[in-house]
Each structure stands twice: as C-alpha cells, then as structure tokens.
Design a protein around this motif. Sequence first.
Motif, mmCIF file in Angstrom:
data_model
loop_
_atom_site.group_PDB
_atom_site.id
_atom_site.type_symbol
_atom_site.label_atom_id
_atom_site.label_comp_id
_atom_site.label_asym_id
_atom_site.label_seq_id
_atom_site.Cartn_x
_atom_site.Cartn_y
_atom_site.Cartn_z
ATOM 1 N N PHE A 37 -25.503 -21.113 -6.713
ATOM 2 C CA PHE A 37 -24.741 -22.287 -7.163
ATOM 3 C C PHE A 37 -24.948 -23.476 -6.220
ATOM 4 C CE2 PHE A 37 -21.621 -19.055 -9.037
ATOM 5 C CZ PHE A 37 -22.304 -19.022 -10.234
ATOM 6 N N ARG A 38 -26.234 -23.721 -5.907
ATOM 7 C CA ARG A 38 -26.536 -24.821 -4.979
ATOM 8 C C ARG A 38 -26.103 -26.178 -5.530
ATOM 9 N NH1 ARG A 38 -32.563 -26.482 -2.564
ATOM 10 N NH2 ARG A 38 -31.930 -28.593 -1.856
ATOM 11 N N TYR A 39 -26.274 -26.387 -6.835
ATOM 12 C CA TYR A 39 -26.015 -27.700 -7.427
ATOM 13 C C TYR A 39 -24.710 -27.693 -8.221
ATOM 14 C CZ TYR A 39 -30.968 -28.197 -6.366
ATOM 15 O OH TYR A 39 -32.190 -28.218 -5.735
ATOM 16 N N ILE A 40 -24.028 -28.828 -8.145
ATOM 17 C CA ILE A 40 -22.789 -29.019 -8.903
ATOM 18 C C ILE A 40 -22.905 -30.325 -9.678
ATOM 19 C CG2 ILE A 40 -20.283 -29.323 -8.791
ATOM 20 C CD1 ILE A 40 -20.319 -27.837 -6.138
ATOM 21 N N LYS A 41 -22.694 -30.261 -10.980
ATOM 22 C CA LYS A 41 -22.636 -31.455 -11.822
ATOM 23 C C LYS A 41 -21.225 -31.590 -12.367
ATOM 24 C CE LYS A 41 -27.334 -32.104 -13.643
ATOM 25 N NZ LYS A 41 -28.139 -32.103 -14.906
ATOM 26 N N ALA A 42 -20.751 -32.820 -12.436
ATOM 27 C CA ALA A 42 -19.405 -33.060 -12.960
ATOM 28 C C ALA A 42 -19.405 -34.349 -13.765
ATOM 29 C CB ALA A 42 -18.394 -33.143 -11.826
ATOM 30 N N ARG A 43 -18.576 -34.367 -14.796
ATOM 31 C CA ARG A 43 -18.420 -35.595 -15.583
ATOM 32 C C ARG A 43 -17.027 -35.622 -16.194
ATOM 33 N NH1 ARG A 43 -21.955 -32.808 -19.511
ATOM 34 N NH2 ARG A 43 -20.758 -32.339 -21.414
ATOM 35 N N GLY A 44 -16.573 -36.847 -16.476
ATOM 36 C CA GLY A 44 -15.253 -37.034 -17.084
ATOM 37 C C GLY A 44 -14.140 -37.069 -16.053
ATOM 38 N N ASN A 45 -13.706 -38.287 -15.712
ATOM 39 C CA ASN A 45 -12.610 -38.462 -14.737
ATOM 40 C C ASN A 45 -12.866 -37.686 -13.441
ATOM 41 O OD1 ASN A 45 -11.073 -40.054 -16.577
ATOM 42 N ND2 ASN A 45 -10.351 -38.175 -17.570
ATOM 43 N N VAL A 46 -14.042 -37.913 -12.891
ATOM 44 C CA VAL A 46 -14.438 -37.178 -11.692
ATOM 45 C C VAL A 46 -13.698 -37.731 -10.471
ATOM 46 C CG1 VAL A 46 -16.353 -36.493 -10.215
ATOM 47 C CG2 VAL A 46 -16.705 -36.764 -12.692
ATOM 48 N N LYS A 47 -13.193 -36.816 -9.659
ATOM 49 C CA LYS A 47 -12.535 -37.175 -8.403
ATOM 50 C C LYS A 47 -13.017 -36.231 -7.321
ATOM 51 C CE LYS A 47 -8.046 -37.557 -6.110
ATOM 52 N NZ LYS A 47 -6.576 -37.401 -6.261
ATOM 53 N N GLY A 48 -13.368 -36.792 -6.178
ATOM 54 C CA GLY A 48 -13.851 -35.976 -5.076
ATOM 55 C C GLY A 48 -13.114 -36.269 -3.785
ATOM 56 N N ILE A 49 -12.910 -35.232 -3.002
ATOM 57 C CA ILE A 49 -12.280 -35.357 -1.691
ATOM 58 C C ILE A 49 -13.179 -34.667 -0.675
ATOM 59 C CG2 ILE A 49 -10.272 -34.814 -0.271
ATOM 60 C CD1 ILE A 49 -8.612 -34.704 -2.846
ATOM 61 N N ASN A 50 -13.694 -35.467 0.268
ATOM 62 C CA ASN A 50 -14.536 -34.906 1.321
ATOM 63 C C ASN A 50 -13.668 -34.707 2.553
ATOM 64 O OD1 ASN A 50 -16.468 -34.545 3.472
ATOM 65 N ND2 ASN A 50 -18.022 -35.351 2.085
ATOM 66 N N THR A 51 -13.335 -33.471 2.819
ATOM 67 C CA THR A 51 -12.393 -33.179 3.903
ATOM 68 C C THR A 51 -13.009 -33.377 5.282
ATOM 69 O OG1 THR A 51 -12.995 -30.840 3.703
ATOM 70 C CG2 THR A 51 -11.044 -31.577 2.502
ATOM 71 N N GLU A 52 -14.327 -33.286 5.415
ATOM 72 C CA GLU A 52 -14.974 -33.469 6.713
ATOM 73 C C GLU A 52 -15.119 -34.952 7.047
ATOM 74 O OE1 GLU A 52 -18.699 -31.476 6.901
ATOM 75 O OE2 GLU A 52 -17.813 -29.482 7.152
ATOM 76 N N SER A 53 -15.617 -35.739 6.103
ATOM 77 C CA SER A 53 -15.894 -37.155 6.362
ATOM 78 C C SER A 53 -14.712 -38.063 6.077
ATOM 79 C CB SER A 53 -17.080 -37.608 5.501
ATOM 80 O OG SER A 53 -18.213 -36.812 5.748
ATOM 81 N N GLU A 54 -13.658 -37.538 5.472
ATOM 82 C CA GLU A 54 -12.517 -38.348 5.053
ATOM 83 C C GLU A 54 -12.974 -39.483 4.131
ATOM 84 O OE1 GLU A 54 -9.101 -38.749 8.018
ATOM 85 O OE2 GLU A 54 -10.858 -38.700 9.340
ATOM 86 N N MET A 55 -13.809 -39.094 3.166
ATOM 87 C CA MET A 55 -14.299 -40.031 2.160
ATOM 88 C C MET A 55 -13.866 -39.528 0.791
ATOM 89 S SD MET A 55 -16.328 -42.451 3.667
ATOM 90 C CE MET A 55 -17.785 -42.882 2.743
ATOM 91 N N ASP A 56 -13.080 -40.315 0.093
ATOM 92 C CA ASP A 56 -12.655 -39.972 -1.259
ATOM 93 C C ASP A 56 -13.407 -40.841 -2.259
ATOM 94 O OD1 ASP A 56 -10.921 -38.331 0.042
ATOM 95 O OD2 ASP A 56 -9.094 -39.412 -0.498
ATOM 96 N N PHE A 57 -13.548 -40.345 -3.497
ATOM 97 C CA PHE A 57 -14.258 -41.139 -4.493
ATOM 98 C C PHE A 57 -13.791 -40.759 -5.887
ATOM 99 C CE2 PHE A 57 -16.845 -37.347 -3.749
ATOM 100 C CZ PHE A 57 -17.073 -36.880 -5.032
ATOM 101 N N THR A 58 -14.000 -41.700 -6.796
ATOM 102 C CA THR A 58 -13.837 -41.461 -8.227
ATOM 103 C C THR A 58 -15.054 -42.052 -8.928
ATOM 104 O OG1 THR A 58 -12.596 -43.512 -8.551
ATOM 105 C CG2 THR A 58 -11.316 -41.510 -8.127
ATOM 106 N N CYS A 59 -15.434 -41.470 -10.067
ATOM 107 C CA CYS A 59 -16.588 -41.964 -10.826
ATOM 108 C C CYS A 59 -16.592 -41.298 -12.193
ATOM 109 C CB CYS A 59 -17.891 -41.686 -10.076
ATOM 110 S SG CYS A 59 -18.227 -39.938 -9.800
ATOM 111 N N GLU A 60 -17.602 -41.616 -12.975
ATOM 112 C CA GLU A 60 -17.740 -41.012 -14.304
ATOM 113 C C GLU A 60 -18.606 -39.766 -14.268
ATOM 114 O OE1 GLU A 60 -19.184 -44.064 -16.850
ATOM 115 O OE2 GLU A 60 -17.412 -45.341 -16.615
ATOM 116 N N ASN A 61 -19.653 -39.790 -13.431
ATOM 117 C CA ASN A 61 -20.555 -38.644 -13.325
ATOM 118 C C ASN A 61 -20.965 -38.445 -11.871
ATOM 119 O OD1 ASN A 61 -21.188 -38.164 -16.364
ATOM 120 N ND2 ASN A 61 -21.633 -40.338 -16.053
ATOM 121 N N MET A 62 -21.210 -37.199 -11.498
ATOM 122 C CA MET A 62 -21.672 -36.933 -10.136
ATOM 123 C C MET A 62 -22.568 -35.696 -10.111
ATOM 124 S SD MET A 62 -18.839 -34.975 -7.779
ATOM 125 C CE MET A 62 -20.122 -34.767 -6.539
#
Length: 247
Positions: free
Chosen positions: A50-75
Amino acid sequence: TAEKISFHAKKMSGTAGNKNNSTVLQGNAQVKTESMEIFAEYIELYGKDFRYIKARGNVKGINTESEMDFTCENMKYDRKTKIASLEGNVHLVDIKNDVKADAQIIEYNQNTEIAVMQIGINLTQKDNVCTGEHAIYKKNEQLLELNGNPQINQKDDTFRAQTIFLNMDTQEITLSGRVKGTVKTEEEKPVEQDQADEQEKPAEEEPKGDGSEIVKFWETVPEMSLDEAKEVVGDGTHMFSFPGLHL
C-alpha cells in the motif's frame, strides 16, 4: 522501514490481504500512517505494501510531523518518498510559522519540507500578501520564491518584479528583473487640536482700564496746585492722586 497503516470507511472493496492490488474505501474514509492522517469521501490504497494513497472528495490531511494541514479536491501520497501531490482549490497551512497558502496545485515534500505551488497562488504571512503563478516555499529556511507575474503587498507598499524573494524571518524582499514598486511614506503627524489652538491664539492684550485706576505720577510732578490739577484732569476721564491732594 516498516510503517503501520490503519484505515476504515463505511464501505470497502478489494482484497486487503493481497497488497499488490488496490483496496478502495468509500464514505467517511480515513487512512492513518505514522506521520499522516487523510480524510476523504473516496480513498484508494494500491501498490506494494500500500505504498500509494489516492483520495478525492472533501480531502483533508493532517501532517503530524511537519505540522502542515491541508484541504483539497484530490491528492496522491507516496508513503515511501513522503511526497504529497495536492490538486484543486488547495489550502495549505503551516501551523508553526502561521503561513497560509492557496493554489490550484501544491506538491509538498515531507522530507525536505519544501512546497512547490502552481496557478493562482495567494500566500499570507504576517503583513505580507504574496501572489503569483509559481512559488517555492522552504519551510525550514522560511524563504519564499515567487515567479509568474509575482507581487507582494506589505500593508500600503507594493512590490513587483520578474522574480521576488521573501525572507519571512527578517521580512527582507529581494526583487529581480523588471522591478516596480510603490511605497507610501509616513505623513507628518497632525498637530493636536488643543496644541494648534494654542499656537494660533493671539497674544493677550493688556487689560484695558475701566476708568477706576489711579495713576500716580507725583515722581514726575511732585507739586501741583488745585487749578493746575483740574487742567490736567480735563474732562474727568482720568483721575490722578497726589500726596495730600484730593479731587
């Protein structure tokens, strides 16, 4: 290095045991790795382990190491290289440095802490509003490079050039090629109204007598007869006093 990955959703399709094939999560899907949490309506896991992860539709991400949050349509996220590719109305937040960025495409490398932004960029930090079509944000160095009709507004000041560099720690701006700028100088502070009134106030005139003053000038006229005094008094608008003399 082995990394634990967990996921859940309302619906799952595929074979979780066969890690060379894809597994699809639908409906409030969530995937959690050691450094990233991803939420979306649709998430696909594929590739070896499961090396790759694709996501779409109200995508939200939380990077706990870098303290970088994001939202987008596709990732798309590569768990091995730790590179996240974000597309469609991307909003990226550097929580630690209070930097917010909007763009149509952002590629963020978690190892190097560098974000490459493209199309319709709007980045804000302190008093800076930065726009352009291409940007490189170096999180660790707190440096920003802007290209593609770049512009930086600092309060009332505006800077344009072919390439703009911004040091977010020192707030220094470096302009390169076709430089333009507008800087508003500080105006003289207006004089306070009470001070202005004081400055414009004319000098006070000596108080005018009301006819009741008694002028003593016997030092210059030590002796005077009654008739002489009456001549001096004249029409009675002035009154004089002399030693031993009453009128």
